[in-house]
Design an enzyme around this catalytic site. Structure first.
Site, PDB file in Angstrom:
ATOM      1  N   ASP A   1      -3.905   5.629   6.288  1.00 13.40           N
ATOM      2  CA  ASP A   1      -4.370   6.881   6.891  1.00 13.40           C
ATOM      3  C   ASP A   1      -5.406   6.518   7.957  1.00 13.40           C
ATOM      4  O   ASP A   1      -5.054   6.232   9.103  1.00 13.40           O
ATOM      5  CB  ASP A   1      -4.945   7.725   5.739  1.00 13.40           C
ATOM      6  CG  ASP A   1      -5.348   9.115   6.133  1.00 13.40           C
ATOM      7  OD1 ASP A   1      -5.178   9.495   7.290  1.00 13.40           O
ATOM      8  OD2 ASP A   1      -5.854   9.865   5.266  1.00 13.40           O
TER       9      ASP A   1
ATOM     10  N   ARG B   1       1.193  12.274  -9.328  1.00  9.28           N
ATOM     11  CA  ARG B   1       1.654  10.901  -9.055  1.00  9.28           C
ATOM     12  C   ARG B   1       3.089  10.684  -9.500  1.00  9.28           C
ATOM     13  O   ARG B   1       3.823   9.910  -8.898  1.00  9.28           O
ATOM     14  CB  ARG B   1       0.777   9.877  -9.799  1.00  9.28           C
ATOM     15  CG  ARG B   1      -0.574   9.628  -9.177  1.00  9.28           C
ATOM     16  CD  ARG B   1      -1.176   8.345  -9.766  1.00  9.28           C
ATOM     17  NE  ARG B   1      -2.618   8.301  -9.634  1.00  9.28           N
ATOM     18  CZ  ARG B   1      -3.281   7.885  -8.550  1.00  9.28           C
ATOM     19  NH1 ARG B   1      -2.622   7.499  -7.494  1.00  9.28           N
ATOM     20  NH2 ARG B   1      -4.604   7.870  -8.523  1.00  9.28           N
TER      21      ARG B   1
ATOM     22  N   GLU C   1       0.850  -1.206   0.000  1.00  3.84           N
ATOM     23  CA  GLU C   1       0.000   0.000   0.000  1.00  3.84           C
ATOM     24  C   GLU C   1       0.880   1.249   0.000  1.00  3.84           C
ATOM     25  O   GLU C   1       1.999   1.218   0.517  1.00  3.84           O
ATOM     26  CB  GLU C   1      -0.912  -0.062   1.246  1.00  3.84           C
ATOM     27  CG  GLU C   1      -1.738   1.166   1.555  1.00  3.84           C
ATOM     28  CD  GLU C   1      -2.888   1.404   0.579  1.00  3.84           C
ATOM     29  OE1 GLU C   1      -2.669   1.281  -0.633  1.00  3.84           O
ATOM     30  OE2 GLU C   1      -3.983   1.765   1.034  1.00  3.84           O
ATOM     31  N   ASP C   2       0.359   2.329  -0.580  1.00  2.00           N
ATOM     32  CA  ASP C   2       1.131   3.580  -0.572  1.00  2.00           C
ATOM     33  C   ASP C   2       1.097   4.252   0.795  1.00  2.00           C
ATOM     34  O   ASP C   2       2.120   4.684   1.314  1.00  2.00           O
ATOM     35  CB  ASP C   2       0.641   4.537  -1.679  1.00  2.00           C
ATOM     36  CG  ASP C   2      -0.864   4.826  -1.613  1.00  2.00           C
ATOM     37  OD1 ASP C   2      -1.569   4.226  -0.775  1.00  2.00           O
ATOM     38  OD2 ASP C   2      -1.337   5.651  -2.424  1.00  2.00           O
TER      39      ASP C   2
ATOM     40  N   PHE D   1      -1.298  16.265   4.073  1.00  2.76           N
ATOM     41  CA  PHE D   1      -1.728  15.647   2.820  1.00  2.76           C
ATOM     42  C   PHE D   1      -0.546  15.634   1.852  1.00  2.76           C
ATOM     43  O   PHE D   1      -0.063  16.681   1.433  1.00  2.76           O
ATOM     44  CB  PHE D   1      -2.918  16.392   2.204  1.00  2.76           C
ATOM     45  CG  PHE D   1      -3.475  15.662   1.032  1.00  2.76           C
ATOM     46  CD1 PHE D   1      -4.319  14.583   1.208  1.00  2.76           C
ATOM     47  CD2 PHE D   1      -3.120  16.015  -0.263  1.00  2.76           C
ATOM     48  CE1 PHE D   1      -4.820  13.880   0.129  1.00  2.76           C
ATOM     49  CE2 PHE D   1      -3.615  15.319  -1.355  1.00  2.76           C
ATOM     50  CZ  PHE D   1      -4.460  14.246  -1.157  1.00  2.76           C
TER      51      PHE D   1
END
Ligand code: 5GP
Length: 183
Positions: free
Chosen positions: A101, A163, A97-98, A150
């Site tokens: 959160d 990206r 996973e990136d 963020f």
């Protein structure tokens, strides 16, 4: 640095060094086992590619795509848009996973993949934002723990932009107009 960023949080060379270490740990821990890396698209693309190149044991690569967010706001609902191609029954599965959160996406992944009978199921995330957690998911491998900001770049987007930045950065106030942190 991209004009929409206020800071670079993790540089390209820091990313490389962190991912190299993760690859070495995973190669050692999974030696002799039937490893399948399951990347969560699209955020995982660069991380998955670089991590896989740093894993020295045999590993299969597969992908899922989920939808949970539009823009910067969480809808709280996770759906499968693209499913695995391979059967993971009896295999040692590592979710790639990136960023974790709220943890809701990983919670969904764990529940979903568990039903398919993997021998083991663990999570590897490039970034962890622990201050935003709503679901308590166990993370086996973390690249970097970050504050409640963020971030974009290295696979992470804001409305499909940024990206392809080769580092992780924080958007300026102007660029993040309307984004709530701890989404
Ligand atoms: P969770 O379900 O843990 O709240 O969120 C996981 C997903 O939300 C990530 O895969 C990612 O797509 C998105 N996300 C969470 N935090 C951020 C962030 O800081 N930046 C970006 N670009 N996406 C984020």
């Amino acid at each position: 640095m991209h004009k929409d960023l206020q800071e670079i949080l993790i540089s390209g060379s820091e990313l490389n060094a962190g991912i190299k270490k993760l690859g070495a740990r995973i190669s050692e821990d999974y030696a002799g086992r039937a490893l399948t890396l399951v990347g969560v698209l699209k955020g995982c693309v660069f991380f998955m590619a670089d991590l896989a190149k740093n894993i020295s044991i045999d590993a299969r690569l597969d992908f899922m795509m989920l939808s949970s967010y539009s823009g910067a706001q969480s809808t709280g609902v996770v759906r499968t848009i693209l499913d695995l191609k391979e059967n993971i029954e009896g295999r040692d599965v590592l979710i790639i996973e990136d960023i974790v959160d709220s943890g809701l996406t990983m919670n969904y992944m764990l529940q979903n993949l568990k039903t398919r009978g993997p021998k083991s199921l663990e999570i590897c995330t490039l970034l962890d934002k622990p201050s935003c957690r709503k679901a308590n998911v166990p993370i086996r491998y973390t690249g970097f723990t970050i504050p409640d900001k963020f971030v974009v770049g290295y696979g992470l987007d804001y409305n499909e932009r940024y990206r392809n930045l080769p580092y992780i950065g924080v958007l300026t106030k102007e660029a993040i107009e309307g984004i709530k942190t701890c989404r």
